[in-house]
Motif scaffolding. Structure first.
Motif, PDB file in Angstrom:
ATOM      1  N   ALA A 211      17.583  46.734  19.702  1.00 21.34           N
ATOM      2  CA  ALA A 211      17.613  45.531  20.285  1.00 21.34           C
ATOM      3  C   ALA A 211      17.754  45.745  21.945  1.00 21.34           C
ATOM      4  CB  ALA A 211      19.024  44.573  19.829  1.00 21.34           C
ATOM      5  N   CYS A 212      17.613  44.694  22.393  1.00 26.67           N
ATOM      6  CA  CYS A 212      17.872  44.750  23.826  1.00 26.67           C
ATOM      7  C   CYS A 212      19.426  44.519  24.088  1.00 26.67           C
ATOM      8  CB  CYS A 212      17.181  43.569  24.719  1.00 26.67           C
ATOM      9  SG  CYS A 212      15.413  43.819  25.041  1.00 26.67           S
ATOM     10  N   CYS A 213      20.104  45.248  24.708  1.00 25.99           N
ATOM     11  CA  CYS A 213      21.445  45.566  24.724  1.00 25.99           C
ATOM     12  C   CYS A 213      21.934  44.276  25.247  1.00 25.99           C
ATOM     13  CB  CYS A 213      21.555  46.745  25.974  1.00 25.99           C
ATOM     14  SG  CYS A 213      23.459  46.878  25.855  1.00 25.99           S
ATOM     15  N   PRO A 214      22.966  43.766  24.657  1.00 27.89           N
ATOM     16  CA  PRO A 214      23.656  42.491  24.956  1.00 27.89           C
ATOM     17  C   PRO A 214      24.824  42.803  26.006  1.00 27.89           C
ATOM     18  CG  PRO A 214      24.730  43.409  22.903  1.00 27.89           C
ATOM     19  CD  PRO A 214      23.650  44.091  23.223  1.00 27.89           C
ATOM     20  N   PHE A 215      25.056  44.153  26.461  1.00 33.66           N
ATOM     21  CA  PHE A 215      26.093  44.520  27.279  1.00 33.66           C
ATOM     22  C   PHE A 215      25.481  44.589  28.995  1.00 33.66           C
ATOM     23  CE2 PHE A 215      27.798  45.705  23.559  1.00 33.66           C
ATOM     24  CZ  PHE A 215      28.891  44.888  23.357  1.00 33.66           C
ATOM     25  N   HIS A 216      24.192  44.732  28.980  1.00 31.40           N
ATOM     26  CA  HIS A 216      23.534  44.872  30.226  1.00 31.40           C
ATOM     27  C   HIS A 216      21.838  44.209  30.288  1.00 31.40           C
ATOM     28  CE1 HIS A 216      21.099  48.500  28.817  1.00 31.40           C
ATOM     29  NE2 HIS A 216      20.472  48.443  29.884  1.00 31.40           N
ATOM     30  N   ASN A 217      21.529  43.936  31.388  1.00 32.65           N
ATOM     31  CA  ASN A 217      20.155  43.352  31.522  1.00 32.65           C
ATOM     32  C   ASN A 217      19.074  44.344  31.030  1.00 32.65           C
ATOM     33  OD1 ASN A 217      19.274  40.863  31.848  1.00 32.65           O
ATOM     34  ND2 ASN A 217      20.511  40.491  33.767  1.00 32.65           N
ATOM     35  N   GLU A 218      18.249  44.231  30.185  1.00 34.07           N
ATOM     36  CA  GLU A 218      17.213  44.980  30.134  1.00 34.07           C
ATOM     37  C   GLU A 218      15.939  44.469  29.273  1.00 34.07           C
ATOM     38  OE1 GLU A 218      18.307  48.601  27.655  1.00 34.07           O
ATOM     39  OE2 GLU A 218      18.401  47.110  26.084  1.00 34.07           O
ATOM     40  N   LYS A 219      14.761  44.965  29.795  1.00 28.09           N
ATOM     41  CA  LYS A 219      13.493  44.394  29.163  1.00 28.09           C
ATOM     42  C   LYS A 219      12.926  45.063  27.762  1.00 28.09           C
ATOM     43  CE  LYS A 219      12.096  41.650  32.549  1.00 28.09           C
ATOM     44  NZ  LYS A 219      12.418  42.277  33.963  1.00 28.09           N
ATOM     45  N   THR A 220      13.250  46.628  27.874  1.00 31.40           N
ATOM     46  CA  THR A 220      12.720  47.422  26.557  1.00 31.40           C
ATOM     47  C   THR A 220      14.047  47.757  26.036  1.00 31.40           C
ATOM     48  OG1 THR A 220      12.811  49.147  28.190  1.00 31.40           O
ATOM     49  CG2 THR A 220      10.771  48.493  27.527  1.00 31.40           C
ATOM     50  N   PRO A 221      14.062  47.696  24.656  1.00 32.12           N
ATOM     51  CA  PRO A 221      15.446  47.755  23.837  1.00 32.12           C
ATOM     52  C   PRO A 221      15.728  49.240  23.895  1.00 32.12           C
ATOM     53  CG  PRO A 221      13.596  46.876  22.450  1.00 32.12           C
ATOM     54  CD  PRO A 221      12.920  47.231  23.727  1.00 32.12           C
ATOM     55  N   SER A 222      17.221  49.437  24.208  1.00 29.76           N
ATOM     56  CA  SER A 222      17.668  50.668  24.235  1.00 29.76           C
ATOM     57  C   SER A 222      19.217  50.738  23.489  1.00 29.76           C
ATOM     58  CB  SER A 222      17.929  51.309  25.711  1.00 29.76           C
ATOM     59  OG  SER A 222      18.461  50.389  26.762  1.00 29.76           O
TER      60      SER A 222
END
Ligand SMILES: [Zn+2]
Length: 618
Positions: free
Chosen positions: A38-49
């Motif tokens: 998933a896209c991390c719920p703890f930091h802003n990101e566009k590609t899921p890590s």
């Protein structure tokens, strides 16, 4: 006031949790191979890590490094406290959160069904023993008289998967009580609510009920009567039973009419029973753990003198060393803490049987005081003939002495140690407690800004004497974190070898495996949750986020751990071997030692490749 939530429940809850379902209810997850992403719920990101592993019940973000278990996720994402996260997770699974029995709940009767069940089962075990020729023969062979069997309410668990279950678990409610008592085990992944869902924990064992000081049966210890593993099996932690608190035999000690002056702490229930039988009616045993500070507080409420008794072999010495570490905070003037080492090949059971009470008590009178034992044991680890060795002695002693509260006793202890290294007491005191204020701070993980860098990591990583243990211990721990189930494949002999080393990393590895063998963890998350409050837990959680070598499975991981253990166990031998080789001129004794070391090294090399098949000699 709500009591503490029992560890057993936290384990069970974590084992049953479904982290994919939990996180999936808050974040959109996509399946990717065996994991979810998933896209991390703890930091802003566009590609899921952000990855979630159902197998490990663990999440990890390669972007910001966030990671943890289902409970950890609830704490981070929903901003809950640990108990609140437990309530939330339990609620999702439709479970009530039990609280540890306080005096009040005792009287209100909520734990009464557990006490009642334990008593019924203890009586049943006693009657099975009376009717089973093989078990009776075994009790007789071990020298237990009928009176002792009665006094300790010793019984026998039949060689059956469901004797207790069938007899005492006819309704759902009864089965729940049996489960809460730790008398039956739940099968994995069974939705059925029938008898098939559970099986008896204790089978084909001589059974020793563990009673509190009021005589109520809290739990059981069982000893296998033929060959089999494990040799000793205790009830798990339950609402009633906390093994770090209870001492086997305390009830029976209190029943004996003599005035109590001292307590003798031994390692097994059989030892306690035989000692009482021989007239040493002040013997108690710890229950598959080292002596805890809580044990000691209980002991010193009753008496001012305690003697710890250990086998004279290396495993016994390792256990004594751990007991010493826990005893130091309780040491003070007016209290006597002493250590007795039995001749090799003897345990208290055999020795008191052979030489009788008087001779045995003479040994107790001559047991080493704590200060003597500490000085001797440290002296054996270094070479006191050289300044380097004496400095090393002081380094080793410092963290131990800091555990003792300042006062007369500590001063006397420092006095005794300063004798060993030929340094004036005042100078040693100054070195340890004036200049060295940093030593005290580093003991408390919460005081440190980054626990991963403080105690935990140091213990996991720091090699002694520049040895290459760092990587090995970390590697073994990492495999255990990924596959906690492999701990049961480590044999008793391997574990004993590990326990005998003096390297803090190896000691930690020992503790981890020992705990997992006694209380297996269903998955990574269960293990991490158990260690959450320990500094090592932080490092273990980080290791859970790291990948194992490609394609390694459970069997491969078990081999890795076994091979790390054999190398780690060999390290002290190698070091001593090198030391002797470097020395050149050797005495007769040293030459003999060198020969033995060479043989031991050759043997270990042979055994190193055949992990998991050796005899379990614990
Ligand atoms: Zn992230």
């Amino acid at each position: 006031m709500a009591g503490r939530i029992p560890q057993g429940f936290i384990d069970e809850l974590t084992a049953r949790a479904d982290i994919v379902e939990l996180i999936g209810s808050r974040v959109e997850l996509k399946k990717a191979g065996r994991e979810y992403r998933a896209c991390c719920p703890f930091h802003n990101e566009k590609t899921p890590s952000f990855w979630v592993s159902p197998q490990k019940q663990f999440y990890h973000c390669f972007g910001c490094g966030a990671h943890g278990t289902a409970l950890g996720f609830l704490m981070e994402y929903d901003k809950l406290s640990f108990p609140e996260a437990i309530e939330e997770l339990a609620g999702r699974l439709g479970l009530d959160v039990p609280r540890e029995a306080s005096a009040q709940t005792d009287q209100s009767g909520s734990t009464q069904p557990l006490y009642d069940m334990n008593l019924k089962v203890a009586r049943h075990f006693a009657s099975v023993l009376g009717g089973d020729a093989r078990a009776k023969e075994y009790a007789k062979k071990r020298g237990l008289t009928r009176d002792t069997v009665e006094k300790f309410m010793i019984g026998f668990a039949a060689n059956s998967w469901n004797d207790v279950l069938k007899r005492f678990g006819s309704t759902d409610a009864d089965r729940k009580v049996l489960f809460d008592c730790g008398l039956v085990i739940e099968r994995e992944r069974s939705d059925s609510r029938t008898l098939e869902r559970f099986y008896d924990r204790f089978r084909d064992r001589l059974m020793f009920p563990i009673r509190d000081s009021r005589g109520r049966v809290l739990a059981f210890g069982g000893r296998i009567i033929d060959q089999g593993e494990p040799k000793y099996l205790n009830s798990p932690e339950t609402l009633l039973f906390h093994k770090g608190r209870e001492l086997y035999g305390m009830y029976e000690v209190r029943q004996s009419r003599t005035t109590l002056k001292r307590l003798l702490v031994v390692e097994g229930y059989m030892d306690v029973a035989r000692l009482h039988q021989a007239g040493v009616t002040y013997a108690v045993a710890t229950l598959g753990t080292a002596t805890t500070p809580e044990h000691l507080r209980r002991i010193f409420k009753l008496v001012n003198e305690v003697v710890f008794c250990f086998d004279g072999d290396k495993a016994g010495r390792a256990a004594a060393w751990r007991a010493l570490g826990n005893a130091l905070p309780e040491a003070r003037e007016g209290r006597q803490i002493r250590f007795l080492f039995l001749p090799e090949g003897h345990d208290p059971d055999s020795l008191v049987g052979e030489e009788g009470r008087e001779a045995f008590e003479k040994r107790l009178d001559g047991a080493l005081p704590l200060s003597e034992y500490l000085a001797t044991a440290l002296g054996e680890q270094v070479n006191l003939a050289h300044a380097d060795g004496r400095a090393q002695f002081a380094e080793l002693a410092r963290p131990l002495v800091s555990k003792v509260a300042p006062g007369v006793y500590r001063d006397l202890l420092i006095d005794r140690l300063s004798e060993s290294i030929k340094l004036p007491t005042a100078r040693l005191n100054q070195l340890w407690f004036n200049e060295a204020t940093d030593a005290a701070g580093s003991h408390s993980p919460s005081a440190s800004p980054d626990p991963a860098r403080a105690g935990g990591q140091a213990r996991l990583n720091r090699p002694r004497d520049g040895g290459g243990n760092k990587g090995l211990v970390t590697k073994a721990v990492k495999h255990l974190v990924h596959f906690p189930g492999i701990a049961t494949r480590i044999t008793g002999a391997q574990l004993t070898q590990l326990e005998m080393t003096d390297d803090p990393g190896s000691r930690f590895l020992f503790e981890l495996i020992d705990q997992l063998q006694q209380e297996p963890a269903a998955n990574t998350a269960v293990l991490l949750t158990r260690w959450r409050e320990r500094p090592e837990g932080v490092r273990m959680t980080a290791l859970a986020s790291e990948e194992l070598a490609a394609g390694i499975d459970e069997a491969g991981a078990a081999l890795e751990v076994a091979s790390a253990i054999s190398t780690l166990s060999l390290e002290p031998t190698l070091r001593r071997h090198q030391e002797l080789l470097d020395k050149g001129e050797l005495t007769e004794d040293e030459r003999a030692e060198l020969r033995e070391l060479t043989i031991a090294m050759a043997r270990s090399k042979g055994a190193g490749n055949s992990s998991g098949t050796g005899p379990a000699g614990r």
